[in-house]
Design a protein around this motif. Structure first.
Motif, PDB file in Angstrom:
ATOM      1  N   GLY A  11      10.357 -41.617 -45.495  1.00 39.69           N
ATOM      2  CA  GLY A  11      11.642 -41.541 -44.824  1.00 39.69           C
ATOM      3  C   GLY A  11      12.840 -41.346 -45.721  1.00 39.69           C
ATOM      4  O   GLY A  11      13.980 -41.341 -45.238  1.00 39.69           O
ATOM      5  N   LYS A  12      12.653 -41.182 -47.028  1.00 38.62           N
ATOM      6  CA  LYS A  12      13.794 -40.962 -47.911  1.00 38.62           C
ATOM      7  C   LYS A  12      14.451 -39.626 -47.582  1.00 38.62           C
ATOM      8  O   LYS A  12      13.788 -38.666 -47.215  1.00 38.62           O
ATOM      9  CB  LYS A  12      13.362 -41.012 -49.372  1.00 38.62           C
ATOM     10  CG  LYS A  12      12.971 -42.437 -49.809  1.00 38.62           C
ATOM     11  CD  LYS A  12      12.622 -42.496 -51.286  1.00 38.62           C
ATOM     12  CE  LYS A  12      12.303 -43.937 -51.678  1.00 38.62           C
ATOM     13  NZ  LYS A  12      11.926 -44.046 -53.105  1.00 38.62           N
ATOM     14  N   GLN A  56       6.688 -36.329 -45.290  1.00 41.84           N
ATOM     15  CA  GLN A  56       7.410 -37.385 -44.571  1.00 41.84           C
ATOM     16  C   GLN A  56       8.755 -37.732 -45.199  1.00 41.84           C
ATOM     17  O   GLN A  56       9.238 -38.866 -45.079  1.00 41.84           O
ATOM     18  CB  GLN A  56       6.542 -38.641 -44.440  1.00 41.84           C
ATOM     19  CG  GLN A  56       5.274 -38.397 -43.632  1.00 41.84           C
ATOM     20  CD  GLN A  56       4.419 -39.641 -43.468  1.00 41.84           C
ATOM     21  OE1 GLN A  56       4.886 -40.763 -43.666  1.00 41.84           O
ATOM     22  NE2 GLN A  56       3.155 -39.444 -43.124  1.00 41.84           N
ATOM     23  N   TYR A  57       9.376 -36.770 -45.878  1.00 40.88           N
ATOM     24  CA  TYR A  57      10.767 -36.941 -46.280  1.00 40.88           C
ATOM     25  C   TYR A  57      11.649 -36.558 -45.093  1.00 40.88           C
ATOM     26  O   TYR A  57      11.275 -35.726 -44.261  1.00 40.88           O
ATOM     27  CB  TYR A  57      11.130 -36.042 -47.459  1.00 40.88           C
ATOM     28  CG  TYR A  57      10.534 -36.477 -48.780  1.00 40.88           C
ATOM     29  CD1 TYR A  57      11.166 -37.443 -49.558  1.00 40.88           C
ATOM     30  CD2 TYR A  57       9.347 -35.903 -49.255  1.00 40.88           C
ATOM     31  CE1 TYR A  57      10.616 -37.843 -50.772  1.00 40.88           C
ATOM     32  CE2 TYR A  57       8.804 -36.281 -50.466  1.00 40.88           C
ATOM     33  CZ  TYR A  57       9.444 -37.266 -51.215  1.00 40.88           C
ATOM     34  OH  TYR A  57       8.900 -37.652 -52.404  1.00 40.88           O
ATOM     35  N   ASP A  91      19.404 -39.728 -50.535  1.00 45.32           N
ATOM     36  CA  ASP A  91      18.772 -40.181 -51.778  1.00 45.32           C
ATOM     37  C   ASP A  91      18.829 -39.137 -52.886  1.00 45.32           C
ATOM     38  O   ASP A  91      18.922 -39.479 -54.067  1.00 45.32           O
ATOM     39  CB  ASP A  91      17.303 -40.548 -51.506  1.00 45.32           C
ATOM     40  CG  ASP A  91      17.180 -41.714 -50.536  1.00 45.32           C
ATOM     41  OD1 ASP A  91      17.447 -42.844 -50.958  1.00 45.32           O
ATOM     42  OD2 ASP A  91      16.839 -41.466 -49.361  1.00 45.32           O
ATOM     43  N   LEU A  92      18.758 -37.865 -52.491  1.00 46.75           N
ATOM     44  CA  LEU A  92      18.671 -36.803 -53.496  1.00 46.75           C
ATOM     45  C   LEU A  92      19.210 -35.511 -52.908  1.00 46.75           C
ATOM     46  O   LEU A  92      18.970 -35.201 -51.738  1.00 46.75           O
ATOM     47  CB  LEU A  92      17.206 -36.601 -53.925  1.00 46.75           C
ATOM     48  CG  LEU A  92      16.892 -35.426 -54.856  1.00 46.75           C
ATOM     49  CD1 LEU A  92      17.402 -35.703 -56.259  1.00 46.75           C
ATOM     50  CD2 LEU A  92      15.377 -35.169 -54.894  1.00 46.75           C
ATOM     51  N   GLU A 147       9.455 -38.107 -58.996  1.00 43.91           N
ATOM     52  CA  GLU A 147       9.821 -38.693 -60.285  1.00 43.91           C
ATOM     53  C   GLU A 147      11.289 -39.152 -60.271  1.00 43.91           C
ATOM     54  O   GLU A 147      11.595 -40.257 -60.740  1.00 43.91           O
ATOM     55  CB  GLU A 147       9.604 -37.664 -61.390  1.00 43.91           C
ATOM     56  CG  GLU A 147      10.068 -38.116 -62.773  1.00 43.91           C
ATOM     57  CD  GLU A 147      10.014 -36.985 -63.778  1.00 43.91           C
ATOM     58  OE1 GLU A 147      10.968 -36.872 -64.581  1.00 43.91           O
ATOM     59  OE2 GLU A 147       9.033 -36.202 -63.771  1.00 43.91           O
ATOM     60  N   MET A 148      12.181 -38.324 -59.732  1.00 42.88           N
ATOM     61  CA  MET A 148      13.594 -38.681 -59.716  1.00 42.88           C
ATOM     62  C   MET A 148      13.883 -39.838 -58.764  1.00 42.88           C
ATOM     63  O   MET A 148      14.670 -40.734 -59.063  1.00 42.88           O
ATOM     64  CB  MET A 148      14.437 -37.460 -59.341  1.00 42.88           C
ATOM     65  CG  MET A 148      14.395 -36.342 -60.370  1.00 42.88           C
ATOM     66  SD  MET A 148      15.470 -34.954 -59.935  1.00 42.88           S
ATOM     67  CE  MET A 148      17.098 -35.703 -60.152  1.00 42.88           C
ATOM     68  N   LEU A 149      13.231 -39.824 -57.603  1.00 39.66           N
ATOM     69  CA  LEU A 149      13.480 -40.889 -56.633  1.00 39.66           C
ATOM     70  C   LEU A 149      12.905 -42.229 -57.079  1.00 39.66           C
ATOM     71  O   LEU A 149      13.443 -43.290 -56.738  1.00 39.66           O
ATOM     72  CB  LEU A 149      12.893 -40.498 -55.275  1.00 39.66           C
ATOM     73  CG  LEU A 149      13.605 -39.363 -54.527  1.00 39.66           C
ATOM     74  CD1 LEU A 149      12.875 -39.003 -53.263  1.00 39.66           C
ATOM     75  CD2 LEU A 149      15.055 -39.756 -54.214  1.00 39.66           C
ATOM     76  N   ASN A 150      11.802 -42.189 -57.828  1.00 37.04           N
ATOM     77  CA  ASN A 150      11.171 -43.432 -58.267  1.00 37.04           C
ATOM     78  C   ASN A 150      11.726 -43.957 -59.580  1.00 37.04           C
ATOM     79  O   ASN A 150      11.380 -45.062 -60.000  1.00 37.04           O
ATOM     80  CB  ASN A 150       9.652 -43.240 -58.416  1.00 37.04           C
ATOM     81  CG  ASN A 150       8.974 -43.031 -57.067  1.00 37.04           C
ATOM     82  OD1 ASN A 150       9.382 -43.602 -56.069  1.00 37.04           O
ATOM     83  ND2 ASN A 150       7.949 -42.199 -57.045  1.00 37.04           N
ATOM     84  N   ALA A 151      12.569 -43.158 -60.251  1.00 35.59           N
ATOM     85  CA  ALA A 151      13.162 -43.608 -61.511  1.00 35.59           C
ATOM     86  C   ALA A 151      14.181 -44.691 -61.196  1.00 35.59           C
ATOM     87  O   ALA A 151      14.947 -44.621 -60.234  1.00 35.59           O
ATOM     88  CB  ALA A 151      13.852 -42.439 -62.222  1.00 35.59           C
TER      89      ALA A 151
END
Length: 451
Positions: free
Chosen positions: A331-332, A355-356, A378-379, A446-450
């Motif tokens: 859902g991000k 599922q984004y 988020d991004l 990678e960017m969202l989990n950083a």
């Protein structure tokens, strides 16, 4: 003197300069007694007595009309020759591009047509074969555009301190496999570490290109020597390092050597080379702030030396390991800003499959409207080349109200993004088009989990 020079007091000015500076010299138009004009070279020298008093002036006027006309004609001929050479180079470049791209497009279009026919006939058993053929042709096209950007010094470089010795050492297994058993590979390093300011992937690609050229020049075998050295500083005092690739192959004649950096110039048989290898190396090194030197002699071999700005090691920042991160978007929210409808559609589809929550914008105005209306994003994934304003300008406006917004840029070519470290800020990344969709989603994760 001409009427214009008289009105400006040129005669008095000439005498004053001669008197104060010791000589007056110029080339200008003058008027003959019959009223016709001519080009003259004029020298006026002051004459002084022994006690230093001004006695008069010595003036020499020489008619240089014929010389002036000949000089102008020579310059016009040079300009015409340069234009003709430029047009010949453009014709060679566009002809080579058209030839290679048409071959690749034929592979892509033909494969897609066959896939469509197989689907309509409900014959799915060999569809993967044609999908693979289309992907192979598309990847070849991507490689060609990358080489063209390198040749034109317009590729996006990730310039940072690189240990050239470590890069060459890490390539040893690849080089051994590339060169084959009948070529001996030697390395010689000036010191344990030698740091350059460059793009590590492009440096390794350049070395590999040079090694392949060396292999092809040694069909009966030989030796390949790769050396690194600290080079003399430039005229401006900039410290440089050198990376040399030497072979014992057939060498090149002066005529061939004069054309090696020309795009699509190759001495290899048809189908065995694009003629862009050395052009790519030349463009990459120049874009990095260095230069290339080639020495070759028929029957004795070739040496290609890359000169790159010297750097110093910096602390390596370990990136967090996100390999175990969740595959789905959960859902991000990702805002996709892309003016090409096909590219935008593909990115949106893959994000929604994972599922984004994907929001689309075809231009910066739609993107800013979405940012104003959405509670949370988020991004932002944005193309660099957008109508109205570029992606970097859009990012600045977006971050004025959302300072922590993470931004992933996509670009096929953008002059302002040629050096990534000068283009990106913390929380920003960049991907070069074309890319695999799996690579895009991996970068997004990678960017969202950083942290």
């Amino acid at each position: 003197y001409t009427d214009g020079d008289r009105s400006k007091g040129e005669a008095d000015r000439a005498l004053r300069i001669a008197r104060e500076e010791g000589r007056y010299e110029t080339e200008a138009e003058r008027v003959r007694k019959d009223g016709t004009r001519f080009w003259a070279h004029v020298v006026v020298d002051p004459i002084f007595t022994e006690d230093g008093a001004l006695r008069g002036y010595a003036k020499i006027t020489r008619d240089i009309t014929e010389l002036k006309v000949a000089t102008n004609e020579l310059q016009e001929a040079r300009t015409a020759l340069m234009h003709a050479q430029k047009m010949e180079a453009i014709g060679q470049l566009t002809g080579g591009i058209a030839h290679d791209f048409n071959n690749m497009l034929a592979g892509i279009i033909g494969a897609l047509n066959l896939i469509k026919r197989r689907i309509e006939a409900q014959r799915y058993d060999d569809a993967n074969k044609f999908i693979d053929a289309a992907q192979t042709a598309a990847n070849r096209a991507a490689s060609l555009t990358s080489r063209l950007l390198a040749f034109g010094r317009r590729q996006s470089l990730d310039i940072k301190p690189v240990d050239a010795n470590a890069s060459i050492t890490s390539m040893r297994i690849l080089l051994d496999r590339t060169m084959g058993e009948n070529v001996a590979i030697e390395t010689s390093f000036d010191s344990e570490e030698l740091w350059a300011s460059t793009d590590v992937s492009q440096l390794e690609s350049a070395i590999l290109n040079l090694a392949i050229n060396a292999r092809d020049a040694m069909p009966e075998g030989g030796s390949l020597r790769i050396e690194t050295r600290r080079a003399p500083a430039t005229g401006s005092g900039e410290r440089m390092i050198s990376v040399s690739v030497r072979d014992t192959g057939t060498g090149m004649s002066p005529e061939v050597l004069a054309n090696v950096f020309e795009p699509f110039f190759t001495t290899k048989p048809i189908g065995q080379g694009t003629g862009l290898g050395l052009s790519m190396v030349y463009g990459f090194v120049n874009q990095s702030g260095g230069n290339v030197q080639i020495d070759s002699e028929v029957g004795k071999g070739t040496s290609v030396t890359l000169f790159l700005p010297e750097s110093s090691p910096e602390e390596v920042v370990e990136k967090p390991d996100n390999s175990a991160a969740e595959e789905l978007g959960s859902g991000k929210t990702v805002l996709v800003v892309e003016d090409d409808p096909q590219v935008r559609m593909l990115i949106l589809e893959v994000l929604r499959d994972l599922q984004y929550r994907a929001i689309e914008a075809s231009d910066p105005e739609q993107a800013l409207s979405a940012l104003r209306s959405q509670n949370h994003v988020d991004l932002m994934v944005s193309d660099v080349g957008l109508p109205g304003m570029n992606g970097r300008q859009l990012a600045e406006i977006a971050r004025s109200s959302r300072p922590n917004l993470k931004i992933l840029f996509m670009t096929g070519y953008a002059a302002e993004a040629a050096v990534r470290s000068e283009f990106l800020e913390p929380g920003m990344e960049m991907m070069m088009k074309p890319f695999q969709l799996e690579g895009l989603t991996a970068k997004i994760r990678e960017m969202l989990n950083a942290s």
